[in-house]
Write a protein that holds these residues in place. Structure first.
Motif: not given
Length: 311
Positions: A279-283
């Motif tokens: 899903g989300r790769a990084s902040e």
């Protein structure tokens, strides 16, 4: 056969239970043929009829009929109305006729919250809602059930409707009506668009790092809530590949403009929830979730209603 009112749907569909049910249904899957999509030419404008069947391999069977009349806004009537017919799976006997409008509102918002649970930053506190229709309050409640929302910004073409929503939730959040959409987009951690727009409302140049963009209003190829730059800058996820390929105007129009490719979509929601894809790769990543609605969501919500009803 039991008739289930909108009030009963609202009472039985608690956010936590519905989101968990949707998670299970997305991961396990159901049989869900492409929905029937019929344009209707009415005397006062265009309307749409949607027929959405789905069934479990050895369980419940359901179908939803929805009428979408955008022109109803001129008469103070909800644009979307419909019903859901739920049957048992052993003999195919009808169990319930469920109010489809309330079911749709709540499952749509819950699916977006489920996506945000997987894609938005865990510390997301500011939610921007773009649109002031019947779905707007639902996305506030649903997103607040999965993220620590403290501040809610509301933008709409009708300032009076935006003010009414802000007032309704002022005791739970710091709410405000915004006039400059670009400034509000820059401040938001989550942006939820719930309109029937055919022109871009959100521009990619406005997005800041870490934002999660939730697009759930436009559901036809001619509709869009963002410009192509939003998709170019974001990691794009969809509810289902089939729905995105057939009806997601934000994606299809960006492809036509040569800024995006269908292959650029990172994953559909089931792949993220099952752990098959990341899903989300990084902040700092900008994430975008495009949903046009899936019949498996309606079936999951209808089952949740049926099993929660008192005998």
């Amino acid at each position: 056969m039991r008739v289930v009112s909108a009030e009963e749907v609202a009472h039985t569909l608690k956010w936590d239970g519905l989101i968990k049910r949707l998670h299970t249904t997305f991961v396990n899957g159901v049989e869900s043929p492409p929905r029937h999509h019929h344009a209707m030419h009415r005397p006062d404008g265009e309307a749409t009829m949607l027929l959405m069947p789905a069934w479990e391999a050895a369980g419940y069977i359901g179908v939803k009929m929805v009428n979408v009349f955008p022109q109803n806004a001129d008469y103070g009537i909800p644009a979307i109305s419909g019903l859901y017919l739920l049957s048992e799976g052993k003999y195919g006997q009808p169990l319930a006729c469920i109010d489809g409008s309330e079911l749709t509102r709540r499952r749509t918002a819950a699916a977006s919250a489920l996506a945000a649970q997987a894609l938005a930053n865990e510390n997301a506190e500011t939610l921007l809602v773009v649109g002031t229709g019947k779905l707007a309050p639902m996305v506030i409640e649903a997103h607040a059930s999965v993220r620590p929302i403290k501040r809610v910004l509301i933008w709409g073409r009708n300032p009076g409707k935006a003010t009414a929503i802000a007032d309704e939730y002022a005791d739970r959040f710091e709410t405000s009506v915004v006039e400059e959409l670009a400034e509000a987009v820059a401040e938001a951690d989550i942006i939820s668009c719930v309109t029937l727009s055919t022109e871009p409302l959100i521009k990619g140049e406005w997005l800041t790092s870490g934002t999660h963009l939730d697009l759930i209003g436009a559901f036809r190829p001619q509709m869009r809530e963002t410009d192509a730059e939003c998709l170019h800058r974001a990691d794009v996820f969809v509810d289902t590949y089939a729905g995105a390929k057939g009806e997601a105007g934000d994606i299809l129009q960006a492809i036509d403009e040569g800024v995006f490719r269908f292959e650029d979509i990172k994953a559909e929601l089931a792949e993220v929830l099952s752990g098959e894809k990341t899903g989300r790769a990084s902040e700092d990543t900008i994430t975008l979730f495009k949903s046009v609605g899936a019949s498996l969501e309606d079936l999951a919500a209808a089952i949740e209603v049926w099993e929660a009803l008192p005998a």
